[in-house]
Design an enzyme around this catalytic site. Structure first.
Site: not given
Length: 626
Positions: A557, A88-89, A67, A590
């Site tokens: 989250h 990116e994996a 994101t 995050a």
């Protein structure tokens, strides 16, 4: 178009969407998917074999195309003089049906598009190992979550400003970014004040499907004293019951961070390279002139035992791998607690004890009740009954296939005596970020959402409803299971170890039962979840808390594992997401959050990345002018 395992007959049938193959529907769906997708699969095109000479060099290397990584890639390459490599994996989800089809997102769980992580056994949850789905594709979890668009509570961000000592993280400062990132489509049934909605942003936001039983949930909320609020994404905050906004475009397709930010014109930029299908195994450091470690590049590979490649960053390495994999990669690279690294014989680059610590997450205690026929959307799992809804979706028209499943919600305070008179005699600790902020949320879904939507379907219509603890006191850790970069890290959230956390959810479960039994919802509840009913009707707080412990699951989250803070002690990053004591390294996802906000985290992650992108651009301008 390259073959995709998610189009295998077994997976299509698992959705009950064998209907897509009936009468040419399957081929029709394939026809509406893009033939070209972003990403380069050949590492020699964007890296240099280790030991084979000078490495390929970029201004910035973004580790993790999730994101936040999509935002940074798009914004930094606005300047044609800035070169960016994204690693990116996974690969692109642009042609993956169940990412685009809103109601099908859980069909990506436990597939190659999912990291499929599990926690350590949780004593606070009956000794269970809890499943954590995490997106393994460009766009990350924004490609496989429930698409809820929520700014969280304004006071959450004022708390961020206080914890970081940076007023730029206050709600008043971030409002511009919330408006900047969204392109809102109004809906005649859900009028809002357009002053607070964005019109030109990358993320397409609006209102999607609402079933009869979820509509009744909102009316039941009003009947028990939870007011209806038309828009929870304003300076007035989140308190109240609402039809949740979603990031679904006007044609009914998911608007992920990848589709929003990695648009064809962005992907075509010659200064942007997107490498996919590679695992970054180590951040490379050198000592600067002042003796401080400096991130100068990364090592990556396509798999265990495969050749290693390297790439060099002239300016910065930007780690955007998420709350699990960002601390994991830092520790593998020598950034973390010296004691933790020593156990795995990893050379220490910088002792940062808070890496992998302070993790918080939202827990949901969902119940599943039998609903009256025709009030839900479980028929979407039926291979024949789903055909009309799928045809409607293919034609780009609104309908039940556009449901995000978590259609409606309510945000309340567990200390609200008007809802919980028992607060006077059995007070709970108020852990909300402020007096106008929530600490308890409800989501109602017009389906049986059992085992994250992966359980075999049962006949009939269902309604899933549950409380979500938004402000837990319990915190956990991400740690190494070994020095092998392909070994999953140890995830130990320490769920429900703080007594207040389970009490909040038990109080919320009692209100959930009351909502089931309140008109007009009760008229369509054929049988309330018998396990919840038994726990509530027993009158035993211990039995109700036991029900909570046996039924909670993550709401996806996790945050704060590499958090920002005013000082290095207790934090890993400064208020600009720069690693304390290390040059050339930021962590932007995050994991950087100073504290867990009271709501859904996609919009806050996008805002975080947008602000850091502006900070990086400003620093480049300052350096040029200087």
């Amino acid at each position: 178009m390259a073959s995709d395992p998610l189009f295998s007959p077994g997976v299509v049938l698992s959705l009950g969407a064998a209907a897509l193959a009936v009468g040419g529907l399957y081929s029709t769906v394939r026809a509406i998917l893009p033939a070209e997708v972003p990403g380069v699969h050949d590492p020699p095109q964007f890296g240099t074999a280790k030991g084979a000479g000078a490495p390929k060099t970029y201004d910035y290397i973004i580790v993790g195309g999730g994101t936040a990584g999509c935002v940074l890639a798009a914004r930094l390459t606005d300047d044609p003089n800035v070169s960016v490599l994204v690693l990116e994996a996974g690969s692109s989800a642009a042609n993956v049906l169940f990412s685009l089809l809103p109601s099908g997102f859980s069909k990506l769980f436990k597939t190659p598009r999912d990291w499929e992580l599990y926690t350590e056994p949780q004593p606070g949850c009956g000794g269970r190992k809890l499943y954590w789905p995490r997106g393994k594709m460009l766009g990350g979890s924004s490609c496989m979550n429930a698409m809820i668009w929520h700014h969280c509570c304004p006071e959450d961000f004022n708390e961020w400003a206080e914890k970081t000592g940076d007023d730029g993280w206050s709600y008043n400062s971030l409002k511009q970014y919330f408006r900047k990132i969204e392109k809102f489509t109004p809906h005649v049934d859900f009028p809002v004040d357009r002053e607070h909605r964005g019109t030109d942003g990358a993320m397409k936001v609006g209102y999607s499907h609402m079933a009869d039983n979820t509509r009744r949930f909102l009316d039941a909320c009003a009947a028990v004293g939870i007011p209806r609020v038309q828009d929870i994404n304003t300076p007035a905050g989140s308190l109240g019951a609402t039809k949740l906004q979603t990031f679904i475009d006007p044609l009914g397709k998911r608007s992920s961070a990848a589709s929003a930010y990695l648009t064809p014109d962005v992907v075509a930029r010659t200064n942007l390279t997107i490498g996919v299908g590679v695992t970054t195994t180590r951040i490379v450091f050198e000592n600067s002139e002042k003796g401080t470690p400096r991130a100068v590049g990364v090592e990556f590979t396509t798999g265990l035992g495969k050749p290693a490649f390297i790439a060099q960053a002239k300016q910065e390495v930007l780690l955007t791998a998420g709350s699990v994999h960002s601390p994991h990669l830092l520790m593998l690279s020598g950034i973390g607690s010296s004691n933790e690294l020593e156990k795995h014989n990893i050379p220490l680059v910088k002792n940062v004890p808070s890496v992998g610590k302070n993790m918080k997450d939202h827990l949901a205690a969902f119940s599943c009740s039998k609903a009256a026929p025709g009030t839900g959307i479980d028929y979407l799992l039926h291979p024949v009954k789903a055909i009309p809804a799928l045809l409607t979706w293919i034609m780009g028209k609104p309908g039940p296939a556009c449901s995000n499943v978590g259609e409606v919600g309510a945000f309340i305070r567990s200390t609200d005596e008007s809802l919980f008179p028992e607060q006077k005699d059995r007070p709970l600790e108020d852990l909300a970020s402020g007096p106008g902020a929530a600490d308890l949320e409800y989501i109602a879904a017009p389906v049986q959402f059992v085992e994250h939507g992966t359980a075999p379907p049962r006949p009939g219509d269902w309604l899933s409803l549950g409380p979500i603890g938004l402000r837990p006191a319990s915190s956990g850790t991400i740690s190494l299971s070994s020095s092998d970069p392909f070994a999953a890290p140890r995830i130990d959230p320490n769920y429900l170890t703080a007594p207040n956390d389970v009490r909040v959810l038990a109080r919320g479960a009692r209100l959930a039962a009351k909502l089931y039994r309140t008109s007009p919802l009760k008229e369509v509840v054929v049988e309330m979840d018998p396990t919840l009913a038994a726990a509530v009707d027993s009158g035993s707080e211990a039995q109700l808390e036991g029900w909570v412990r046996q039924n909670v699951e993550t709401l996806y989250h996790p945050v704060s594992t590499v958090r920002m803070g005013k000082e290095e002690e207790g934090s890993a990053l400064d208020s600009q997401c720069r690693m304390y004591g290390v040059d050339g390294l930021r962590v932007v996802d995050a994991s950087s959050f100073p504290e867990l906000p009271a709501g859904h985290t996609t919009a806050p992650v996008l805002v975080l990345a947008e602000r850091i992108a502006d900070i990086i651009k400003a620093s480049r301008s300052t350096a040029k002018s200087g």
